[in-house]
Write an enzyme that holds these catalytic residues in place. Sequence first.
Site, short mmCIF file in Angstrom:
data_model
loop_
_atom_site.label_atom_id
_atom_site.label_comp_id
_atom_site.label_asym_id
_atom_site.label_seq_id
_atom_site.Cartn_x
_atom_site.Cartn_y
_atom_site.Cartn_z
N GLU A 193 2.73 -9.21 0.88
CA GLU A 193 2.92 -10.24 -0.62
C GLU A 193 3.72 -9.22 -1.38
O GLU A 193 4.06 -7.65 -1.72
CB GLU A 193 1.14 -9.65 -1.19
N CYS A 209 6.47 -5.53 -8.37
CA CYS A 209 5.49 -5.60 -7.37
C CYS A 209 5.73 -5.40 -6.06
O CYS A 209 6.14 -6.91 -5.51
CB CYS A 209 4.23 -5.85 -7.54
N CYS A 214 -2.21 -1.65 5.34
CA CYS A 214 -2.86 -0.19 5.07
C CYS A 214 -3.55 0.96 5.80
O CYS A 214 -4.30 -0.09 6.49
CB CYS A 214 -2.51 -0.53 3.99
N CYS A 216 -8.84 2.51 1.67
CA CYS A 216 -9.88 2.92 0.56
C CYS A 216 -10.18 1.32 0.88
O CYS A 216 -10.25 0.51 0.74
CB CYS A 216 -8.57 2.23 -1.42
N CYS A 228 -10.76 -2.11 -1.98
CA CYS A 228 -8.34 -2.21 -1.81
C CYS A 228 -8.83 -3.78 -0.47
O CYS A 228 -9.19 -3.26 0.35
CB CYS A 228 -7.51 -1.20 -1.74
N GLY A 254 0.51 -1.01 1.47
CA GLY A 254 0.60 -0.25 2.26
C GLY A 254 1.09 1.05 1.46
O GLY A 254 0.62 1.10 -0.14
N SER A 301 -2.16 7.51 -7.23
CA SER A 301 -4.01 7.06 -7.67
C SER A 301 -4.75 8.48 -7.18
O SER A 301 -5.17 8.33 -5.85
CB SER A 301 -3.87 6.63 -6.01
N HIS A 355 -8.01 8.31 -8.90
CA HIS A 355 -9.25 7.15 -9.09
C HIS A 355 -10.83 8.51 -9.37
O HIS A 355 -11.80 7.19 -8.79
CB HIS A 355 -9.14 6.57 -7.87
N CYS A 382 -3.56 -6.07 -4.72
CA CYS A 382 -3.81 -5.40 -3.25
C CYS A 382 -3.97 -6.09 -2.91
O CYS A 382 -5.06 -5.53 -1.95
CB CYS A 382 -3.22 -3.97 -3.52
N1 SAH Z 1 -1.08 3.38 -1.14
C1 SAH Z 1 -0.50 3.11 -2.64
C2 SAH Z 1 0.23 2.03 -2.85
C3 SAH Z 1 -0.15 0.89 -3.13
S1 SAH Z 1 -1.78 0.00 -3.71
C4 SAH Z 1 -1.45 3.72 -3.88
O1 SAH Z 1 -2.58 3.78 -2.93
O2 SAH Z 1 -1.20 3.93 -4.76
C5 SAH Z 1 -1.42 0.06 -5.70
C6 SAH Z 1 -2.40 0.59 -6.79
O3 SAH Z 1 -3.73 -0.59 -6.92
C7 SAH Z 1 -2.88 1.48 -6.18
O4 SAH Z 1 -3.34 1.67 -6.92
C8 SAH Z 1 -4.52 1.55 -5.67
O5 SAH Z 1 -5.35 2.20 -5.53
C9 SAH Z 1 -4.35 0.16 -7.01
N2 SAH Z 1 -5.57 -0.56 -6.36
C10 SAH Z 1 -6.06 -1.77 -5.16
N3 SAH Z 1 -7.41 -2.29 -4.74
C11 SAH Z 1 -7.48 -2.60 -6.12
C12 SAH Z 1 -8.28 -3.56 -6.50
N4 SAH Z 1 -8.95 -4.00 -5.85
N5 SAH Z 1 -8.39 -3.34 -7.34
C13 SAH Z 1 -7.75 -2.96 -8.94
N6 SAH Z 1 -6.22 -1.51 -8.49
C14 SAH Z 1 -6.73 -1.80 -6.90
#
Ligand code: SAH
Length: 334
Positions: free
Chosen positions: A72, A85, A92, A96, A99, A139, A192, A194, A314
């Site tokens: 995507e 983006c 990946c 997480c 995600c 990813g 990231s 969190h 994502c």
């Molecule tokens: N792997 C990298 C980049 C991809 S994810 C990373 O972890 O940074 C890009 C961002 O989107 C990350 O901060 C991730 O934690 C966040 N993300 C993933 N799922 C999400 C969701 N359901 N709601 C909001 N942000 C989310």
Amino acid sequence: MGQPAYRGAQIATWIYQRQAQSFEAMTDLPKAFREKLAESATVGYPTIAHKDMATDETVKYLFDLPGGQRVESVYLPYAERVSVCLSSQVGCAAGCRFCATAQGGFARNLTAGEIVGQLLFMQSESNRRISHAVYMGMGEPLWNYANVIKSLNLLHNEVGMSLRNLTVSTVGVVPGILALAEENLPITLALSLHAPDDDLRSDLIPTGRKWKIDEILTACAEYAAKTGRDLTFEYLLIGGVNDSPEQAQQLAARLRAKRLQGNVNLIPFNYVDTKEGFRRPERESVARFREELEKAGRTTTQRMTRGSAISAACGQLRRTIALSDVRQNTAGKV
Ligand code: SAH
């Protein structure tokens, strides 16, 4: 292939300036050479599988890759600039729990061409120039290190984008952060984070068991010292999980302890129907969290949800083939 070096520059011009979709079209190359190239390489845009546009003109793209895989990308037009983006991997491995991409596991790395191709395709559909790109699609960019670096260089040298407008977002891959610090590329690095403590973080982000917050922030401090550039800290807010005022204070204290400057970008959880039952934080707890960070002297921005009719978090589009969230913070920057 035994060709003189200037042929490389000719091919690059065809691909990046003239948007050639085949070697056949590169008419200033000898015909026999064009045929040979077509046998061993491909050129052209990725194939589009699905596209959704929101009322705010955010566009989410789903691309088909050779082998039946899909990634995507999102097109994000703002008043003063256009950002995209990009995905760096198919799936990946970080796992997480919040995600959508993680739910499908890891398939493979994207090539530098496949990363840049996403942007070239979106540029071909837009009459505005794409000036910014964030590696925040599917990813983990720092697990596809060589191809990501190559793609950053292509976006800068061939497409003509400013490195400062390119943001790489990482889950906290320590060796990758340290290697990136040596590259001398003035890109923006986003972490990231969190969660303010290791127990919670490694619960949300299984990779957190490998690299502790202290180790990650030490690597970030080294990155900032070497490059002279502040990082951005992303903080996903999940209702009742990591959104308390105490956690905000803890977060501010941890960053301060490592003398890390940098902005904290708050991202309200974008709903994904995982088995966890995570929910979006209350509006008041987001405001309170932000207030605590600011009281501690930390600049914060908040990502707004855009394109509510489409699913842009994502991995969501691939998961549902529908489209939803997008990123914009209150300062108007991605
Ligand atoms: N792997 C990298 C980049 C991809 S994810 C990373 O972890 O940074 C890009 C961002 O989107 C990350 O901060 C991730 O934690 C966040 N993300 C993933 N799922 C999400 C969701 N359901 N709601 C909001 N942000 C989310």
